[in-house]
Structures are given as C-alpha cells and as structure tokens.
Design a protein around this motif. Sequence first.
Motif, mmCIF file in Angstrom:
data_model
loop_
_atom_site.group_PDB
_atom_site.id
_atom_site.type_symbol
_atom_site.label_atom_id
_atom_site.label_comp_id
_atom_site.label_asym_id
_atom_site.label_seq_id
_atom_site.Cartn_x
_atom_site.Cartn_y
_atom_site.Cartn_z
ATOM 1 N N SER A 1 0.864 -1.184 0.000
ATOM 2 C CA SER A 1 0.000 0.000 0.000
ATOM 3 C C SER A 1 0.899 1.232 0.000
ATOM 4 O O SER A 1 2.096 1.154 0.312
ATOM 5 C CB SER A 1 -0.887 0.010 1.246
ATOM 6 O OG SER A 1 -0.111 0.259 2.414
ATOM 7 N N PHE B 1 5.837 3.996 1.884
ATOM 8 C CA PHE B 1 6.460 5.144 2.544
ATOM 9 C C PHE B 1 7.166 4.725 3.827
ATOM 10 O O PHE B 1 8.308 5.121 4.071
ATOM 11 C CB PHE B 1 5.415 6.225 2.835
ATOM 12 C CG PHE B 1 5.994 7.411 3.546
ATOM 13 C CD1 PHE B 1 6.706 8.373 2.848
ATOM 14 C CD2 PHE B 1 5.860 7.546 4.916
ATOM 15 C CE1 PHE B 1 7.273 9.453 3.500
ATOM 16 C CE2 PHE B 1 6.416 8.635 5.576
ATOM 17 C CZ PHE B 1 7.124 9.587 4.869
ATOM 18 N N GLU B 2 6.499 3.930 4.667
ATOM 19 C CA GLU B 2 7.095 3.503 5.936
ATOM 20 C C GLU B 2 8.366 2.691 5.715
ATOM 21 O O GLU B 2 9.357 2.866 6.417
ATOM 22 C CB GLU B 2 6.081 2.696 6.750
ATOM 23 C CG GLU B 2 4.971 3.553 7.328
ATOM 24 C CD GLU B 2 3.866 2.731 7.975
ATOM 25 O OE1 GLU B 2 3.949 1.477 7.960
ATOM 26 O OE2 GLU B 2 2.915 3.347 8.486
ATOM 27 N N GLU C 1 1.016 3.642 2.070
ATOM 28 C CA GLU C 1 1.540 3.881 3.417
ATOM 29 C C GLU C 1 2.682 2.913 3.736
ATOM 30 O O GLU C 1 3.694 3.315 4.317
ATOM 31 C CB GLU C 1 0.414 3.724 4.441
ATOM 32 C CG GLU C 1 0.828 4.111 5.847
ATOM 33 C CD GLU C 1 -0.342 4.048 6.817
ATOM 34 O OE1 GLU C 1 -0.127 3.558 7.941
ATOM 35 O OE2 GLU C 1 -1.441 4.499 6.449
ATOM 36 N N GLN C 2 2.538 1.655 3.347
ATOM 37 C CA GLN C 2 3.600 0.674 3.590
ATOM 38 C C GLN C 2 4.858 1.022 2.806
ATOM 39 O O GLN C 2 5.969 0.894 3.323
ATOM 40 C CB GLN C 2 3.128 -0.729 3.198
ATOM 41 C CG GLN C 2 2.111 -1.332 4.139
ATOM 42 C CD GLN C 2 1.572 -2.649 3.619
ATOM 43 O OE1 GLN C 2 1.271 -2.783 2.431
ATOM 44 N NE2 GLN C 2 1.445 -3.631 4.508
#
Length: 189
Positions: free
Chosen positions: A117, A122-123, A119-120
């Motif tokens: 995803s 980016f993290e 967000e994943q």
Amino acid sequence: MSIDRREAIKRTALMMGGFVFAPSAMGVLKGCTATPGLEWTPVNFSQSQAHLISELTDVIIPSGDTPGARESGVPAFIEQMVFENYPSGDKEAFLEGLSEFHSLVHREYGINYAELSGEQKFEFAEAQNRSAIEDSHDSRPFFLTIKELTMLGYFTAEAGATGGLLRYEPIPGRYDGCVPLEEIGKAWL
C-alpha cells in the motif's frame, strides 16, 4: 561575468564539499537530464528492476500539485546515470543494493514493493532512509544513492526546476545578497 549551467553545477558541487557522489556529479556535467514522461522502456535494467526503481522514486518524490519523479522521467535518468557514468564497481554496488532492497521487502512483507500500500511503501522507504543515514559512516548505502539520484534527476528536469518547488528565474534581475526568506517565499535555484 556570466556562467553557464555546467559551470554553475561545478561550483555548487565544490561549495557542497563533495557531498554529491562523484559519478552523479560527472553525469550531470556530461549533460544527463531527466526526460519527462511516464512511459519508459528500460535498456539495461530488467523489467522488475525498472518497476522497482519507478515505484521507489515515486515514493521519494511523489506527484501532487507538481509532477512527481516518475512523471519527470527520473527512472530513465537513473538508468542512464548508472550505466553510462558509474564506474563498474559503483554500478555493481548499485545493482546489488537494488537486489538487496527487493529481498528486504520480500522478507518483511512477502510481496514486491509495488504491491505494498502507499503507506507501507512510505514507511519501508523511511525506515531504509533512517538505517542508511545511521550506517553511512563505513560505506555508501544504496538508499542514499537512490535518493540522491532521484533528487538530482528531478531538480535537473524542467518540472523540478520550474514546477514551483524552487524559485526559478531564467534571467534574474539584480542581485540582493541578503534577503530574508519570508520576502522571497522559496529557495533559489
């Protein structure tokens, strides 16, 4: 005295004290720039390597009000820099780093980076960046190299230089040496 783009980049690199990786600086001095466009057919990277680089550069500089790294042609720029300007040892290190990045994602998530995803992605990239900064004392970590190439490609492309992130004036007016940032609003290119 008027200076051209090449001389300006040389002087900037000297002022930065060599912070820019030497092969990257040489590539820009030779005229490598990103060519805008989403469509890119890799010549030297495999399709999976090219896809990973496209996804990663898009996380480093995403699109928003201005075109992101992918739209600005940064993945093709990175291929050109690595295969036309890096010495064989640095090229091998880059490819090994790319492979290791892919393996780390697979070990942690069990899928490819592109399948994560937003967000994943980016993290994971943020964690790699923190780790690279901490480990950069002994060698040059892959993530710092890909981040540098992404920023270099983006800010030497028209979209990065004129897209609103930097203040760009092709023919600047008079020189004011000490102007508060609040008055100009953006950093100068």
